[in-house]
Design an enzyme around this catalytic site. Structure first.
Site, PDB file in Angstrom:
ATOM      1  CB  SER A 138     -84.370-102.292 -59.057  1.00  0.00           C
ATOM      2  OG  SER A 138     -85.751-102.547 -59.028  1.00  0.00           O
ATOM      3  CG  ASP A 148     -85.521 -95.150 -58.980  1.00  0.00           C
ATOM      4  OD1 ASP A 148     -85.767 -94.103 -58.355  1.00  0.00           O
ATOM      5  OD2 ASP A 148     -86.266 -95.599 -59.866  1.00  0.00           O
ATOM      6  CG  HIS A 172     -86.542 -98.267 -62.326  1.00  0.00           C
ATOM      7  ND1 HIS A 172     -86.483 -98.024 -60.973  1.00  0.00           N
ATOM      8  CD2 HIS A 172     -86.336 -99.603 -62.475  1.00  0.00           C
ATOM      9  CE1 HIS A 172     -86.276 -99.167 -60.329  1.00  0.00           C
ATOM     10  NE2 HIS A 172     -86.173-100.129 -61.212  1.00  0.00           N
TER      11      HIS A 172
END
Length: 410
Positions: A208, A234, A361
């Site tokens: 992230s 991700d 996620h």
């Protein structure tokens, strides 16, 4: 059927044991938490992964069978914190003084062997270095010569910042440039502590926000030629920018505090924010801090306070990811996250793409073993020491295996 046949059937059927009911839950492996009956929506679930819910039967249990009763101690063990020592060999801090503040960078570290690579991991916003704990455990099974350096970004985990007056700063500098420079400082501080003459081959892995940070490190060449490759987990520019508009809503619905550490772990599992029990047990405790009254646990990092930096983190990410030197890996929880620039780059073979559609996620936490396998293969594919280069022409001439140009064969 005659009366005699019916009587015979009743007599024999009465002796059979009662039929066993079908399982109530779809059982997963021991490391995977049972999914809630109606999991709430989470910002960490994409449209491609949020639809994966568990199904239950329609059996009405009798009081005597207690089908819904968990084994004693089961719920407690799933919410009990695990120590960082189970995953890393060292916990280190490095002091970095500037004219205005002092930062104590905290990291978790397992050193590499003399020939192994150094895997440097950077977590996402609101998380900590222990987000990669379960992943590290799996990776070192596959690459026992490798070392892993997992850092706590400033304002996260056990990394602390104080001003020249001795108090905490009113606001943390979480700009992309600063976070990238922090990675460079920490990696070189470990080099000095370990007394390495030079850095080993470095593979950067960022989840992230961390994906944007490691891409910035690669783009600005802050680690020089030591950087072998980098992986982004991700996050892509397009979907990240789209998601920022809903962050305020998510933060307003997230629990403000928890009555215990166990309840914080349990919330992450029940909400499917993290889907792997082992990873939640080691990573979630670092996200919370106990109040002085010792009856409430609050979030360690105020994500709302990071809002001024959100756009800066992700603008231009796709372009920098494709242009920077080194091997490139993009690991996503769904192909719907790819933006146009990355789709074109993927078709041109500019990077390796891996998709885990059954993950949320936090791919490195939900699927630590599979993520480790992909990263291990990624490193091996880019390993410089494994490259067999053709001999130089000059060397062949010196060895008498090749005649200089214009010289006739005897």
């Amino acid at each position: 059927m005659s009366d005699l046949q019916r009587a015979f059937a009743r007599a024999h059927l009465s002796r059979l044991p009662p039929e066993a009911p079908p399982p109530i839950f779809d059982e997963r492996d021991e490391e995977q938490e049972e999914l809630p009956l109606h999991p709430p929506e989470s910002p960490n679930d994409s449209s491609s992964s949020a639809s994966s819910t568990s199904s239950t039967g329609t059996i009405v249990p009798s009081p005597s069978r207690k089908l819904f009763e968990r084994p004693r101690g089961s719920a407690r063990s799933r919410s009990t914190a695990l120590p960082w020592e189970d995953f890393f060999s060292q916990s280190l801090s490095f002091e970095h003084k500037t004219p205005s503040e002092t930062i104590n960078h905290h990291v978790y570290f397992t050193p590499p062997t003399s020939t192994g690579p150094l895997i440097v991991t950077h977590h996402g916003a609101g998380s900590s270095g222990l987000s990669f704990a379960a992943f590290t455990n799996e990776l070192l099974k596959l690459l026992p010569s490798a070392g892993v350096l997992s850092l706590d970004a400033r304002g996260h985990g056990l990394t602390t910042t104080t001003t020249s007056s001795g108090g905490p700063p009113p606001t943390q500098d979480l700009s992309l440039t600063t976070l990238a420079e922090d990675v460079s400082f920490v990696v070189n501080a470990v080099k000095t502590l370990s007394k390495w003459p030079a850095l080993p081959d470095v593979v950067l892995i960022g989840h992230s926000l961390g994906g944007a940070v490691v891409t910035e490190v690669a783009h600005e060449r802050l680690l020089g030629n030591a950087l072998l490759a980098y992986a982004v987990l991700d996050v892509v520019e397009g979907s990240a920018m789209d998601a920022l508009s809903s962050m305020d809503t998510y933060l307003s619905t997230r629990p403000r505090s928890f009555p215990s550490l166990a309840s914080g772990i349990d919330w992450h599992l029940k909400s499917r924010t993290i889907r792997n029990t082992t990873s939640a047990r080691v990573s979630v405790p670092s996200l919370l801090v106990e109040a002085k009254s010792k009856d409430l646990w609050f979030w360690r990092t105020d994500l709302g306070a990071t809002k001024p930096f959100w756009e800066d983190w992700f603008v231009g990410l796709s372009k920098k990811f494709l242009e920077s030197r080194g091997g490139k890996l993009l690991l996503l929880a769904g192909t719907d996250r790819l933006d146009k620039e990355l789709m074109i780059g993927q078709m041109q073979g500019k990077y390796q793409l891996q998709v885990f559609p059954d993950s949320g996620h936090f791919v490195q936490e939900d699927q630590p073993a599979r993520t480790a396998q992909v990263v291990a293969d990624f490193y091996i594919r880019n390993d410089r020491s494994a490259l067999v280069l053709p001999p130089k022409v000059d060397d062949l001439i010196k060895q008498g295996k090749l005649k200089p140009a214009g010289q006739k064969e005897a």
